[in-house]
Design a protein around this motif. Structure first.
Motif, mmCIF file in Angstrom:
data_model
loop_
_atom_site.group_PDB
_atom_site.id
_atom_site.type_symbol
_atom_site.label_atom_id
_atom_site.label_comp_id
_atom_site.label_asym_id
_atom_site.label_seq_id
_atom_site.Cartn_x
_atom_site.Cartn_y
_atom_site.Cartn_z
ATOM 1 N N ALA A 125 0.845 -1.207 0.000
ATOM 2 C CA ALA A 125 0.000 0.000 0.000
ATOM 3 C C ALA A 125 0.878 1.253 0.000
ATOM 4 O O ALA A 125 0.577 2.246 -0.677
ATOM 5 C CB ALA A 125 -0.925 0.000 1.214
ATOM 6 N N ALA A 126 1.989 1.199 0.738
ATOM 7 C CA ALA A 126 2.930 2.322 0.769
ATOM 8 C C ALA A 126 3.523 2.543 -0.619
ATOM 9 O O ALA A 126 3.636 3.684 -1.090
ATOM 10 C CB ALA A 126 4.039 2.061 1.795
ATOM 11 N N ALA A 127 3.896 1.456 -1.286
ATOM 12 C CA ALA A 127 4.478 1.554 -2.633
ATOM 13 C C ALA A 127 3.454 2.132 -3.610
ATOM 14 O O ALA A 127 3.785 2.981 -4.447
ATOM 15 C CB ALA A 127 4.957 0.194 -3.102
ATOM 16 N N ASP A 128 2.193 1.688 -3.496
ATOM 17 C CA ASP A 128 1.132 2.227 -4.367
ATOM 18 C C ASP A 128 0.937 3.720 -4.122
ATOM 19 O O ASP A 128 0.795 4.497 -5.058
ATOM 20 C CB ASP A 128 -0.200 1.495 -4.121
ATOM 21 N N ALA A 129 0.961 4.112 -2.845
ATOM 22 C CA ALA A 129 0.796 5.531 -2.508
ATOM 23 C C ALA A 129 1.980 6.341 -3.040
ATOM 24 O O ALA A 129 1.793 7.447 -3.575
ATOM 25 C CB ALA A 129 0.657 5.705 -0.993
ATOM 26 N N GLU A 130 3.189 5.788 -2.935
ATOM 27 C CA GLU A 130 4.361 6.500 -3.460
ATOM 28 C C GLU A 130 4.244 6.666 -4.978
ATOM 29 O O GLU A 130 4.571 7.720 -5.517
ATOM 30 C CB GLU A 130 5.654 5.753 -3.115
ATOM 31 N N ALA A 131 3.756 5.628 -5.658
ATOM 32 C CA ALA A 131 3.590 5.700 -7.112
ATOM 33 C C ALA A 131 2.602 6.812 -7.495
ATOM 34 O O ALA A 131 2.726 7.435 -8.550
ATOM 35 C CB ALA A 131 3.115 4.352 -7.650
ATOM 36 N N GLU A 132 1.638 7.064 -6.612
ATOM 37 C CA GLU A 132 0.648 8.142 -6.841
ATOM 38 C C GLU A 132 1.160 9.479 -6.310
ATOM 39 O O GLU A 132 0.414 10.460 -6.274
ATOM 40 C CB GLU A 132 -0.676 7.794 -6.139
ATOM 41 N N GLU A 133 2.428 9.478 -5.840
ATOM 42 C CA GLU A 133 3.060 10.669 -5.262
ATOM 43 C C GLU A 133 2.346 11.169 -4.003
ATOM 44 O O GLU A 133 2.350 12.358 -3.696
ATOM 45 C CB GLU A 133 3.221 11.776 -6.305
ATOM 46 N N GLU A 134 1.719 10.239 -3.287
ATOM 47 C CA GLU A 134 1.086 10.564 -2.008
ATOM 48 C C GLU A 134 2.058 10.117 -0.909
ATOM 49 O O GLU A 134 1.887 9.068 -0.283
ATOM 50 C CB GLU A 134 -0.256 9.845 -1.893
ATOM 51 N N GLU A 164 9.178 -0.601 -7.051
ATOM 52 C CA GLU A 164 10.145 0.300 -7.676
ATOM 53 C C GLU A 164 10.982 1.000 -6.614
ATOM 54 O O GLU A 164 10.473 1.408 -5.576
ATOM 55 C CB GLU A 164 9.376 1.328 -8.510
ATOM 56 N N TYR A 165 12.287 1.143 -6.908
ATOM 57 C CA TYR A 165 13.186 1.763 -5.935
ATOM 58 C C TYR A 165 12.754 3.199 -5.655
ATOM 59 O O TYR A 165 12.451 3.961 -6.567
ATOM 60 C CB TYR A 165 14.636 1.746 -6.434
ATOM 61 N N GLY A 166 12.712 3.527 -4.381
ATOM 62 C CA GLY A 166 12.335 4.877 -3.987
ATOM 63 C C GLY A 166 12.288 4.960 -2.479
ATOM 64 O O GLY A 166 12.966 4.197 -1.785
ATOM 65 N N LEU A 167 11.486 5.877 -1.980
ATOM 66 C CA LEU A 167 11.392 6.065 -0.532
ATOM 67 C C LEU A 167 10.931 4.805 0.190
ATOM 68 O O LEU A 167 11.463 4.460 1.239
ATOM 69 C CB LEU A 167 10.437 7.223 -0.210
ATOM 70 N N VAL A 168 9.951 4.132 -0.370
ATOM 71 C CA VAL A 168 9.412 2.940 0.318
ATOM 72 C C VAL A 168 10.480 1.857 0.451
ATOM 73 O O VAL A 168 10.603 1.236 1.516
ATOM 74 C CB VAL A 168 8.136 2.408 -0.375
ATOM 75 N N THR A 169 11.297 1.668 -0.585
ATOM 76 C CA THR A 169 12.350 0.653 -0.454
ATOM 77 C C THR A 169 13.370 1.085 0.607
ATOM 78 O O THR A 169 13.869 0.242 1.357
ATOM 79 C CB THR A 169 13.061 0.370 -1.800
ATOM 80 N N GLU A 170 13.649 2.387 0.698
ATOM 81 C CA GLU A 170 14.536 2.890 1.764
ATOM 82 C C GLU A 170 13.909 2.606 3.137
ATOM 83 O O GLU A 170 14.584 2.180 4.068
ATOM 84 C CB GLU A 170 14.757 4.403 1.619
ATOM 85 N N TRP A 171 12.610 2.874 3.252
ATOM 86 C CA TRP A 171 11.921 2.663 4.541
ATOM 87 C C TRP A 171 11.899 1.190 4.918
ATOM 88 O O TRP A 171 12.036 0.839 6.089
ATOM 89 C CB TRP A 171 10.516 3.242 4.496
ATOM 90 N N VAL A 172 11.706 0.319 3.932
ATOM 91 C CA VAL A 172 11.714 -1.121 4.201
ATOM 92 C C VAL A 172 13.096 -1.535 4.712
ATOM 93 O O VAL A 172 13.219 -2.345 5.629
ATOM 94 C CB VAL A 172 11.315 -1.938 2.943
ATOM 95 N N ASN A 173 14.131 -0.939 4.143
ATOM 96 C CA ASN A 173 15.493 -1.172 4.602
ATOM 97 C C ASN A 173 15.610 -0.800 6.091
ATOM 98 O O ASN A 173 16.199 -1.526 6.881
ATOM 99 C CB ASN A 173 16.438 -0.337 3.722
ATOM 100 N N GLY A 174 15.030 0.329 6.462
ATOM 101 C CA GLY A 174 15.027 0.748 7.868
ATOM 102 C C GLY A 174 14.265 -0.235 8.743
ATOM 103 O O GLY A 174 14.700 -0.563 9.854
ATOM 104 N N LEU A 175 13.129 -0.712 8.243
ATOM 105 C CA LEU A 175 12.335 -1.680 9.015
ATOM 106 C C LEU A 175 13.084 -3.004 9.166
ATOM 107 O O LEU A 175 12.957 -3.688 10.177
ATOM 108 C CB LEU A 175 10.972 -1.912 8.348
ATOM 109 N N ASP A 176 13.898 -3.340 8.169
ATOM 110 C CA ASP A 176 14.719 -4.540 8.265
ATOM 111 C C ASP A 176 15.746 -4.381 9.397
ATOM 112 O O ASP A 176 15.972 -5.310 10.174
ATOM 113 C CB ASP A 176 15.407 -4.815 6.925
ATOM 114 N N SER A 177 16.337 -3.187 9.494
ATOM 115 C CA SER A 177 17.261 -2.910 10.605
ATOM 116 C C SER A 177 16.523 -2.995 11.938
ATOM 117 O O SER A 177 17.044 -3.514 12.918
ATOM 118 C CB SER A 177 17.870 -1.511 10.480
#
Length: 192
Positions: A125-134, A164-177
Protein backbone atom coordinates in the motif's frame (compact mmCIF):
# COMPACT_ATOMS: atom_id res chain seq x y z
CA UNK A 1 10.04 -1.03 38.97
CA UNK A 2 13.70 -0.64 38.05
CA UNK A 3 15.11 2.67 36.98
CA UNK A 4 15.13 2.88 33.19
CA UNK A 5 18.21 4.27 31.49
CA UNK A 6 18.03 8.02 31.08
CA UNK A 7 19.98 8.07 27.85
CA UNK A 8 19.43 5.59 25.04
CA UNK A 9 21.48 7.38 22.42
CA UNK A 10 23.70 10.44 22.46
CA UNK A 11 24.68 13.13 20.00
CA UNK A 12 28.28 12.17 20.75
CA UNK A 13 27.66 8.57 19.71
CA UNK A 14 26.07 9.66 16.42
CA UNK A 15 28.91 12.12 15.80
CA UNK A 16 31.49 9.37 16.38
CA UNK A 17 29.89 7.38 13.56
CA UNK A 18 29.77 10.44 11.31
CA UNK A 19 33.42 11.30 12.04
CA UNK A 20 34.40 7.76 11.21
CA UNK A 21 32.51 7.87 7.91
CA UNK A 22 34.04 11.27 7.17
CA UNK A 23 37.56 9.93 7.83
CA UNK A 24 37.23 6.88 5.61
CA UNK A 25 36.91 6.71 1.86
CA UNK A 26 33.37 5.40 1.68
CA UNK A 27 32.58 3.23 -1.31
CA UNK A 28 29.11 1.64 -1.21
CA UNK A 29 30.42 -1.18 -3.42
CA UNK A 30 33.05 -2.01 -0.81
CA UNK A 31 31.90 -4.51 1.82
CA UNK A 32 33.49 -2.77 4.82
CA UNK A 33 32.01 0.60 3.76
CA UNK A 34 28.59 -0.96 3.30
CA UNK A 35 28.89 -2.65 6.71
CA UNK A 36 29.86 0.65 8.34
CA UNK A 37 26.76 2.33 6.92
CA UNK A 38 24.58 -0.60 7.97
CA UNK A 39 26.08 -0.53 11.47
CA UNK A 40 25.29 3.17 11.72
CA UNK A 41 21.68 2.41 10.79
CA UNK A 42 21.41 -0.68 13.01
CA UNK A 43 22.90 1.18 15.96
CA UNK A 44 20.12 3.75 15.79
CA UNK A 45 17.45 1.08 15.26
CA UNK A 46 18.71 -0.70 18.38
CA UNK A 47 18.35 2.50 20.41
CA UNK A 48 14.77 2.90 19.16
CA UNK A 49 14.01 -0.77 19.91
CA UNK A 50 15.36 -0.36 23.45
CA UNK A 51 13.21 2.71 24.09
CA UNK A 52 10.09 0.88 22.91
CA UNK A 53 11.06 -2.22 24.93
CA UNK A 54 11.37 -0.03 28.04
CA UNK A 55 7.88 1.29 27.27
CA UNK A 56 6.50 -2.23 26.73
CA UNK A 57 8.07 -3.34 30.02
CA UNK A 58 6.37 -0.48 31.88
CA UNK A 59 9.66 1.26 32.66
CA UNK A 60 8.69 4.35 30.67
CA UNK A 61 5.28 5.97 30.36
CA UNK A 62 3.93 7.06 26.97
CA UNK A 63 4.93 10.71 27.33
CA UNK A 64 8.51 9.92 28.39
CA UNK A 65 8.84 7.31 25.65
CA UNK A 66 7.74 9.75 22.95
CA UNK A 67 10.11 12.34 24.42
CA UNK A 68 13.05 9.88 24.30
CA UNK A 69 12.19 8.88 20.71
CA UNK A 70 12.05 12.57 19.80
CA UNK A 71 15.48 13.17 21.31
CA UNK A 72 17.06 10.36 19.31
CA UNK A 73 15.24 11.41 16.14
CA UNK A 74 16.52 14.97 16.53
CA UNK A 75 20.12 13.70 16.86
CA UNK A 76 19.96 11.26 13.96
CA UNK A 77 17.92 13.25 11.46
CA UNK A 78 19.70 16.57 11.89
CA UNK A 79 21.91 17.91 9.12
CA UNK A 80 25.27 16.20 8.94
CA UNK A 81 28.54 18.01 8.37
CA UNK A 82 30.53 15.88 5.92
CA UNK A 83 32.71 17.29 3.16
CA UNK A 84 32.54 14.39 0.72
CA UNK A 85 29.36 14.71 -1.36
CA UNK A 86 28.96 10.96 -1.97
CA UNK A 87 29.40 10.08 1.72
CA UNK A 88 26.86 12.75 2.58
CA UNK A 89 24.41 11.17 0.13
CA UNK A 90 24.96 7.74 1.69
CA UNK A 91 24.35 9.10 5.20
CA UNK A 92 21.23 10.81 3.87
CA UNK A 93 20.07 7.39 2.65
CA UNK A 94 20.56 5.97 6.15
CA UNK A 95 18.62 8.90 7.62
CA UNK A 96 15.82 8.35 5.10
CA UNK A 97 15.64 4.66 6.04
CA UNK A 98 15.37 5.60 9.72
CA UNK A 99 12.54 8.11 9.24
CA UNK A 100 10.09 5.23 9.02
CA UNK A 101 11.58 3.55 12.11
CA UNK A 102 10.91 6.69 14.19
CA UNK A 103 7.37 7.13 12.85
CA UNK A 104 6.61 3.45 13.44
CA UNK A 105 7.91 3.67 17.02
CA UNK A 106 5.82 6.77 17.77
CA UNK A 107 2.74 5.25 16.19
CA UNK A 108 3.23 1.98 18.08
CA UNK A 109 3.60 3.80 21.42
CA UNK A 110 0.63 6.09 20.76
CA UNK A 111 -1.74 3.49 19.35
CA UNK A 112 -0.29 0.00 19.46
CA UNK A 113 0.22 -2.25 16.45
CA UNK A 114 -1.85 -1.54 13.33
CA UNK A 115 -4.32 -4.35 12.77
CA UNK A 116 -5.95 -3.75 9.40
CA UNK A 117 -3.42 -5.58 7.22
CA UNK A 118 -0.20 -7.61 7.20
CA UNK A 119 3.31 -6.14 7.03
CA UNK A 120 3.51 -7.01 3.31
CA UNK A 121 0.10 -5.48 2.59
CA UNK A 122 1.06 -2.24 4.32
CA UNK A 123 4.33 -2.10 2.39
CA UNK A 124 2.54 -2.70 -0.92
CA UNK A 125 0.00 0.00 0.00
CA UNK A 126 2.93 2.32 0.77
CA UNK A 127 4.48 1.55 -2.63
CA UNK A 128 1.13 2.23 -4.37
CA UNK A 129 0.80 5.53 -2.51
CA UNK A 130 4.36 6.50 -3.46
CA UNK A 131 3.59 5.70 -7.11
CA UNK A 132 0.65 8.14 -6.84
CA UNK A 133 3.06 10.67 -5.26
CA UNK A 134 1.09 10.56 -2.01
CA UNK A 135 4.20 10.52 0.17
CA UNK A 136 2.50 11.22 3.51
CA UNK A 137 0.16 8.29 2.94
CA UNK A 138 3.11 6.13 1.84
CA UNK A 139 5.00 6.95 5.04
CA UNK A 140 1.84 6.27 7.05
CA UNK A 141 1.47 2.79 5.56
CA UNK A 142 5.17 2.02 6.00
CA UNK A 143 4.98 3.16 9.63
CA UNK A 144 1.96 0.91 10.17
CA UNK A 145 4.03 -1.99 8.83
CA UNK A 146 6.67 -0.93 11.36
CA UNK A 147 4.22 -1.07 14.27
CA UNK A 148 3.74 -4.73 13.42
CA UNK A 149 7.52 -5.26 13.52
CA UNK A 150 7.44 -3.90 17.10
CA UNK A 151 4.71 -6.47 17.68
CA UNK A 152 7.11 -9.28 16.59
CA UNK A 153 5.90 -9.67 13.01
CA UNK A 154 8.48 -10.13 10.29
CA UNK A 155 9.37 -7.98 7.34
CA UNK A 156 10.06 -10.09 4.30
CA UNK A 157 12.80 -7.99 2.70
CA UNK A 158 12.09 -9.62 -0.67
CA UNK A 159 8.88 -7.56 -0.84
CA UNK A 160 11.15 -4.59 -1.60
CA UNK A 161 12.44 -6.40 -4.70
CA UNK A 162 8.95 -6.28 -6.19
CA UNK A 163 8.51 -2.54 -5.83
CA UNK A 164 10.15 0.30 -7.68
CA UNK A 165 13.19 1.76 -5.94
CA UNK A 166 12.34 4.88 -3.99
CA UNK A 167 11.39 6.07 -0.53
CA UNK A 168 9.41 2.94 0.32
CA UNK A 169 12.35 0.65 -0.45
CA UNK A 170 14.54 2.89 1.76
CA UNK A 171 11.92 2.66 4.54
CA UNK A 172 11.71 -1.12 4.20
CA UNK A 173 15.49 -1.17 4.60
CA UNK A 174 15.03 0.75 7.87
CA UNK A 175 12.34 -1.68 9.02
CA UNK A 176 14.72 -4.54 8.26
CA UNK A 177 17.26 -2.91 10.61
CA UNK A 178 14.50 -2.53 13.18
CA UNK A 179 13.62 -6.20 12.83
CA UNK A 180 17.27 -7.14 13.44
CA UNK A 181 17.34 -4.79 16.44
CA UNK A 182 14.20 -6.38 17.88
CA UNK A 183 15.59 -9.90 17.58
CA UNK A 184 19.13 -9.07 18.75
CA UNK A 185 19.27 -5.72 20.54
CA UNK A 186 23.00 -5.87 21.13
CA UNK A 187 24.85 -2.64 20.75
CA UNK A 188 26.87 -2.36 17.57
CA UNK A 189 30.43 -1.61 18.57
CA UNK A 190 31.65 1.60 17.01
CA UNK A 191 35.15 0.27 16.49
CA UNK A 192 34.33 -2.95 14.62
Amino acid sequence: MSNPPTEFYSAERWQNWIDRLDDEEIDPEDESSARLLLNLQDDTAIAVAKIVAAYDDGELDEETTLEKLGEVREIVLSEVDIDDEETLMLVDGVQTSLVCVFYAAEEYVAGGPADDASVDEYIRAAADAEAEEELDAALGYAAQAGTLVFDDEDVDISVAEDIEYGLVTEWVNGLDSLQSAMSDPEVVEEDE
